[in-house]
Enzyme design. Structure first.
Site, PDB file in Angstrom:
ATOM      1  N   GLU A 181      17.655 -13.993 -13.198  1.00 23.95           N
ATOM      2  CA  GLU A 181      17.069 -12.656 -13.254  1.00 23.95           C
ATOM      3  C   GLU A 181      16.262 -12.464 -14.551  1.00 23.95           C
ATOM      4  O   GLU A 181      15.171 -11.890 -14.531  1.00 23.95           O
ATOM      5  CB  GLU A 181      18.189 -11.611 -13.118  1.00 23.95           C
ATOM      6  CG  GLU A 181      17.775 -10.171 -13.303  1.00 23.95           C
ATOM      7  CD  GLU A 181      16.733  -9.662 -12.316  1.00 23.95           C
ATOM      8  OE1 GLU A 181      16.403 -10.353 -11.344  1.00 23.95           O
ATOM      9  OE2 GLU A 181      16.214  -8.560 -12.564  1.00 23.95           O
ATOM     10  N   LYS A 214      12.330 -11.516 -14.567  1.00 25.87           N
ATOM     11  CA  LYS A 214      11.782 -10.328 -15.255  1.00 25.87           C
ATOM     12  C   LYS A 214      10.625 -10.754 -16.157  1.00 25.87           C
ATOM     13  O   LYS A 214       9.579 -10.120 -16.178  1.00 25.87           O
ATOM     14  CB  LYS A 214      12.845  -9.646 -16.125  1.00 25.87           C
ATOM     15  CG  LYS A 214      13.847  -8.742 -15.495  1.00 25.87           C
ATOM     16  CD  LYS A 214      13.372  -7.454 -14.912  1.00 25.87           C
ATOM     17  CE  LYS A 214      12.897  -7.627 -13.493  1.00 25.87           C
ATOM     18  NZ  LYS A 214      13.834  -7.465 -12.445  1.00 25.87           N
ATOM     19  N   CYS A 230       0.791  -1.237   0.000  1.00 19.27           N
ATOM     20  CA  CYS A 230       0.000   0.000   0.000  1.00 19.27           C
ATOM     21  C   CYS A 230       0.830   1.300   0.000  1.00 19.27           C
ATOM     22  O   CYS A 230       1.961   1.317   0.463  1.00 19.27           O
ATOM     23  CB  CYS A 230      -0.930   0.068   1.203  1.00 19.27           C
ATOM     24  SG  CYS A 230      -1.893  -1.408   1.427  1.00 19.27           S
ATOM     25  N   TRP A 274      -2.725  -2.540  -1.697  1.00 17.88           N
ATOM     26  CA  TRP A 274      -2.323  -3.891  -2.112  1.00 17.88           C
ATOM     27  C   TRP A 274      -2.905  -4.806  -1.047  1.00 17.88           C
ATOM     28  O   TRP A 274      -2.482  -4.782   0.104  1.00 17.88           O
ATOM     29  CB  TRP A 274      -0.799  -3.999  -2.164  1.00 17.88           C
ATOM     30  CG  TRP A 274      -0.316  -5.273  -2.778  1.00 17.88           C
ATOM     31  CD1 TRP A 274      -0.248  -5.576  -4.109  1.00 17.88           C
ATOM     32  CD2 TRP A 274       0.191  -6.427  -2.088  1.00 17.88           C
ATOM     33  NE1 TRP A 274       0.257  -6.832  -4.282  1.00 17.88           N
ATOM     34  CE2 TRP A 274       0.531  -7.379  -3.067  1.00 17.88           C
ATOM     35  CE3 TRP A 274       0.365  -6.753  -0.745  1.00 17.88           C
ATOM     36  CZ2 TRP A 274       1.048  -8.625  -2.742  1.00 17.88           C
ATOM     37  CZ3 TRP A 274       0.881  -7.995  -0.426  1.00 17.88           C
ATOM     38  CH2 TRP A 274       1.222  -8.915  -1.412  1.00 17.88           C
ATOM     39  N   GLU A 314       7.492 -11.865 -14.150  1.00 21.02           N
ATOM     40  CA  GLU A 314       6.820 -10.753 -13.481  1.00 21.02           C
ATOM     41  C   GLU A 314       5.907  -9.957 -14.392  1.00 21.02           C
ATOM     42  O   GLU A 314       4.806  -9.613 -14.006  1.00 21.02           O
ATOM     43  CB  GLU A 314       7.878  -9.736 -12.997  1.00 21.02           C
ATOM     44  CG  GLU A 314       8.568 -10.040 -11.741  1.00 21.02           C
ATOM     45  CD  GLU A 314       9.471  -8.855 -11.373  1.00 21.02           C
ATOM     46  OE1 GLU A 314      10.504  -8.670 -12.034  1.00 21.02           O
ATOM     47  OE2 GLU A 314       9.126  -8.132 -10.440  1.00 21.02           O
ATOM     48  N   LYS A 346       5.703  -2.964  -5.670  1.00 15.97           N
ATOM     49  CA  LYS A 346       7.148  -2.762  -5.751  1.00 15.97           C
ATOM     50  C   LYS A 346       7.843  -2.965  -4.415  1.00 15.97           C
ATOM     51  O   LYS A 346       8.891  -3.574  -4.333  1.00 15.97           O
ATOM     52  CB  LYS A 346       7.454  -1.368  -6.284  1.00 15.97           C
ATOM     53  CG  LYS A 346       8.947  -1.137  -6.403  1.00 15.97           C
ATOM     54  CD  LYS A 346       9.302  -0.308  -7.578  1.00 15.97           C
ATOM     55  CE  LYS A 346      10.797  -0.246  -7.784  1.00 15.97           C
ATOM     56  NZ  LYS A 346      11.305  -1.439  -8.467  1.00 15.97           N
ATOM     57  N   ARG A 359       3.209   0.578  -5.362  1.00 13.64           N
ATOM     58  CA  ARG A 359       3.094  -0.106  -4.069  1.00 13.64           C
ATOM     59  C   ARG A 359       1.807  -0.922  -3.959  1.00 13.64           C
ATOM     60  O   ARG A 359       1.583  -1.610  -2.963  1.00 13.64           O
ATOM     61  CB  ARG A 359       3.123   0.928  -2.938  1.00 13.64           C
ATOM     62  CG  ARG A 359       4.376   1.774  -2.929  1.00 13.64           C
ATOM     63  CD  ARG A 359       4.318   2.772  -1.818  1.00 13.64           C
ATOM     64  NE  ARG A 359       4.355   2.132  -0.520  1.00 13.64           N
ATOM     65  CZ  ARG A 359       5.447   1.748   0.110  1.00 13.64           C
ATOM     66  NH1 ARG A 359       6.620   1.965  -0.437  1.00 13.64           N
ATOM     67  NH2 ARG A 359       5.383   1.163   1.273  1.00 13.64           N
ATOM     68  N   HIS A 407      20.777 -32.793 -15.986  1.00 16.17           N
ATOM     69  CA  HIS A 407      20.335 -33.520 -14.784  1.00 16.17           C
ATOM     70  C   HIS A 407      18.823 -33.423 -14.595  1.00 16.17           C
ATOM     71  O   HIS A 407      18.323 -33.645 -13.509  1.00 16.17           O
ATOM     72  CB  HIS A 407      21.074 -32.983 -13.555  1.00 16.17           C
ATOM     73  CG  HIS A 407      22.555 -33.132 -13.675  1.00 16.17           C
ATOM     74  ND1 HIS A 407      23.206 -34.336 -13.534  1.00 16.17           N
ATOM     75  CD2 HIS A 407      23.523 -32.225 -13.998  1.00 16.17           C
ATOM     76  CE1 HIS A 407      24.507 -34.160 -13.736  1.00 16.17           C
ATOM     77  NE2 HIS A 407      24.727 -32.882 -14.028  1.00 16.17           N
ATOM     78  N   ASN A 409      -0.790   1.333   6.130  1.00 20.43           N
ATOM     79  CA  ASN A 409       0.060   0.448   5.339  1.00 20.43           C
ATOM     80  C   ASN A 409       0.741  -0.486   6.328  1.00 20.43           C
ATOM     81  O   ASN A 409       1.414  -0.020   7.242  1.00 20.43           O
ATOM     82  CB  ASN A 409       1.097   1.288   4.572  1.00 20.43           C
ATOM     83  CG  ASN A 409       2.188   0.447   3.953  1.00 20.43           C
ATOM     84  OD1 ASN A 409       1.944  -0.693   3.578  1.00 20.43           O
ATOM     85  ND2 ASN A 409       3.380   1.002   3.845  1.00 20.43           N
ATOM     86  N   GLY A 410       0.531  -1.793   6.159  1.00 23.78           N
ATOM     87  CA  GLY A 410       1.143  -2.758   7.077  1.00 23.78           C
ATOM     88  C   GLY A 410       0.120  -3.776   7.536  1.00 23.78           C
ATOM     89  O   GLY A 410      -0.893  -4.007   6.865  1.00 23.78           O
TER      90      GLY A 410
HETATM   91  C1  F6R Z   1      11.745  -7.659  -9.195  1.00 24.42           C
HETATM   92  C2  F6R Z   1      11.678  -6.849  -8.008  1.00 24.42           C
HETATM   93  C3  F6R Z   1      11.627  -7.520  -6.683  1.00 24.42           C
HETATM   94  C4  F6R Z   1      12.538  -6.780  -5.693  1.00 24.42           C
HETATM   95  C5  F6R Z   1      12.420  -7.370  -4.284  1.00 24.42           C
HETATM   96  C6  F6R Z   1      13.323  -6.691  -3.296  1.00 24.42           C
HETATM   97  O1  F6R Z   1      11.798  -6.915 -10.357  1.00 24.42           O
HETATM   98  O2  F6R Z   1      11.666  -5.649  -8.084  1.00 24.42           O
HETATM   99  O3  F6R Z   1      11.972  -8.859  -6.779  1.00 24.42           O
HETATM  100  O4  F6R Z   1      13.849  -6.865  -6.147  1.00 24.42           O
HETATM  101  O5  F6R Z   1      11.085  -7.268  -3.854  1.00 24.42           O
HETATM  102  O6  F6R Z   1      13.045  -5.335  -3.194  1.00 24.42           O
HETATM  103  P1  F6R Z   1      14.101  -4.313  -2.593  1.00 24.42           P
HETATM  104  O7  F6R Z   1      15.265  -4.306  -3.503  1.00 24.42           O
HETATM  105  O8  F6R Z   1      13.376  -3.012  -2.568  1.00 24.42           O
HETATM  106  O9  F6R Z   1      14.454  -4.816  -1.234  1.00 24.42           O
END
Ligand code: F6R
Length: 599
Positions: free
Chosen positions: A478, A482, A2, A74, A485, A594, A27, A501, A100-101
């Site tokens: 990674e 990406k 949030c 969220w 996601e 995010k 968020r 394997h 938020n929380g």
């Molecule tokens: C993927 C992404 C997430 C963050 C993860 C950690 O694109 O953005 O996997 O990397 O939630 O977030 P931070 O770096 O803010 O601790």
């Protein structure tokens, strides 16, 4: 997770809150809501989905408003629906709350309040806070009732509250969820993150856990739950407001991919200043480090995995890398002479914060690699090495990832020099290569159209495999993350040597395999793996820094250790264009937020 935005002051603020909420949609975007305090009333408007939907309702409201609280959600407790959207009110709509929380003891508090006759309208944990303030207002004034409420709740929260009888006043409390004050000339903003108010002020006061603030714009006071005054520094945030805008790009993600040379450049420039003092460690302290714990989540975890190769290779020091969500619940036989490094873009990731606290409790020195000045993780750390990316808005992390690697590589070279494993001449040679990175990144960025055309050929496939070896293996992970996601496709990254394997069984005619072929001792092995998947029908796409490979997407060669960073950019473009061709909402992928500020 949030996002919260609030304002009290002399400006008409409904639009300010809406604009701020739009900046915080990363968020969460299950629903949005606002409470406007005007004409001795609190008017609450809520809409499912994006802030745009809320804006339509707000535009219909007449008259001015100088104090308001807003929220983009969220969902954690209670499904996304209008009733569960914030703000929440008490029984008589006297109190309005955004949160938020997670309130951990909400169930027992709710039962007590229901026994006293309170009627709840939502399934959220948040609503309990509004009713609790209402209950406390029976004997206390607003400020004291709010403080009393904060003493009664347990959990992670950033909470803002309005009371109909005290117009212009916002009470706010923070514990384990971010909350920052934006101090402008004519009023005070409150927000979960700086971009929400950056257009209006760059003066930011980061609240600490346990802080309560009383805002009556343009004035504010900070104290604790016992009303003991607290002093917090006013920081000048040097992020440019325009970096929080799309600047002509279709999506923030695309803009942020293109910003990588600049982020790398800015990060390198600041690191250079830190080189003199070994990044906050004296030479003696550096020599005492016997190993490193590197802990992070998601993309930041992949940066940590990648850095392990560099640290072990150059600094010759053992490194353990773990996701924070595992690390924090494991009984660890901590080695006291190991350094703990947390990597986080936001500095607010709940799991990473918990892992840091464990490390601190065990007496370890904590270093963090972080992008957000004043965030919780930086405040918990003994030393912070900043990435200088400006705000990263897109949910899918790109520029933060490559800048995290810049910092960690720079640290690895420096540590290796301090420990005597690198001569000055070699150190200078490698560091000069690292400093060429912004220029090399630009050579990858100009291949965007080529990568887009390859993505066009494969975007309709449903399964994608990414392969790499050594430090390119985390890049395979990674690349797959990406793609998952933002396009919601099945994608997996493997250490190329592992496919025999088991995983090779999934390859069939036309399965796209993106192989990271780095120049160096493992190149031949990697090329053999490419042949193995090709022989089983894979549609092979190689990303390489070996100019002799004709079909490949070429990235420039400078030093082996730069390949992961440069090839990551290629995979970011792949993920981006595959998602675009599939019509996905790139900047706001489903189910994601995010900043993951809950466990
Ligand atoms: C993927 C992404 C997430 C963050 C993860 C950690 O694109 O953005 O996997 O990397 O939630 O977030 P931070 O770096 O803010 O601790």
């Amino acid at each position: 997770m949030c996002g919260i935005v609030a304002y009290s002051g002399k400006q008409d603020c409904a639009k300010l809150i809406i604009e701020g909420l739009k900046k915080l949609e990363y968020r969460g975007y299950d629903s949005a809501g606002i409470s406007l305090q005007k004409d001795n009333k609190i008017i609450t408007l809520k809409a499912l989905g994006r802030v745009d939907n809320l804006e339509i309702l707000v535009n219909k409201e007449k008259g001015q408003c100088f104090c308001a609280i807003g929220h983009t959600r969220w969902a954690t407790h209670g499904k996304p629906c209008v009733e569960n959207s914030h703000p929440h009110n008490d029984c008589h709509n006297q109190i309005s709350i955004v949160h938020n929380g997670i309130i951990e003891n909400y169930a027992s508090l709710k039962a007590e309040l229901e026994a006293k006759g309170h009627i709840f309208k939502s399934q959220t944990d948040t609503e309990v806070v509004a009713h609790l303030i209402e209950e406390n207002l029976k004997t206390l004034d607003f400020t004291h009732a709010f403080c009393q409420t904060i003493k009664q709740i347990r959990g992670a929260y950033a909470i803002c509250a309005l009371y109909v009888k005290e117009p212009g006043k916002i009470m706010v409390a923070k514990n384990q969820s971010p909350m920052v004050l934006g101090v402008a000339k004519e009023g005070v903003f409150l927000a979960s993150d700086v971009p929400a108010f950056l257009e209006h002020t760059n003066k930011a006061v980061f609240l600490e856990d346990g802080d309560i603030a009383q805002i009556e714009g343009p004035f504010y006071k900070i104290f604790d739950a016992e009303l003991k005054e607290q002093t917090r520094k006013v920081n000048e945030v040097n992020w440019d407001f325009t970096t929080a805008q799309k600047g002509g790009y279709a999506h923030f993600m695309l803009k942020e991919i293109h910003e990588q040379p600049q982020s790398a450049q800015d990060t390198l420039l600041t690191l250079k200043a830190g080189l003199k003092d070994s990044f906050g460690l004296t030479k003696e302290e550096a020599k005492k480090i016997k190993g490193i714990y590197l802990v992070a989540c998601g993309t930041a975890y992949h940066a940590a995995l990648c850095a392990k190769y560099m640290l072990e290779d150059y600094a010759q020091i053992p490194v353990e890398v773990e996701t924070a969500s595992e690390f924090k619940y494991r009984k660890i036989a901590f080695c006291k002479d190991w350094l703990f490094i947390a990597v986080s873009q936001s500095g607010e990731t709940a799991d990473t914060i918990a892992a840091i606290k464990n490390a601190k409790a065990a007496g370890l020195k904590v270093m963090s690699v972080c992008n957000v000045l004043g965030s919780t993780i930086t405040r918990l750390s003994d030393i912070t090495l900043y990435t200088h990316c400006g705000p990263e808005i897109s949910v899918a992390s790109t520029k933060a990832f490559t800048s995290q690697l810049v910092v960690l590589y720079s640290f690895a070279l420096n540590l290796s020099f301090a420990l005597g494993h690198l001569e000055k001449a070699s150190f200078d040679k490698f560091y000069t290569s690292l400093e060429k990175l912004p220029k090399l990144m630009k050579q990858v960025l100009v291949q965007e159209e080529k990568i887009k055309q390859i993505a066009k050929k494969i975007y309709a496939k449903n399964d994608f495999i990414f392969l790499g070896r050594n430090s390119a293996y985390p890049i395979a992970l990674e690349g797959a993350l990406k793609l998952k996601e933002i396009s919601y496709l099945h994608a997996e990254g493997f250490a190329a040597g592992e496919i025999k394997h088991g995983p090779i069984a999934v390859i069939e005619e036309g399965t796209p395999v993106l192989a990271l072929v780095a120049k160096g001792p493992l190149e031949e092995k990697m090329l053999s793996n490419c042949q193995e998947v090709k022989a089983r029908g894979a549609a092979l796409i190689t990303i390489s820094d070996d100019m002799a490979l004709t079909d490949a997407v070429q990235v420039p060669f400078e030093q082996e250790f730069l390949f992961p960073i440069l090839s990551a950019i290629v995979l970011q473009f792949f993920a981006y264009y595959i998602a675009v061709f599939r019509g996905r909402d790139v900047d706001r992928p489903r189910n994601l937020a995010k900043s993951v500020t809950v466990e």
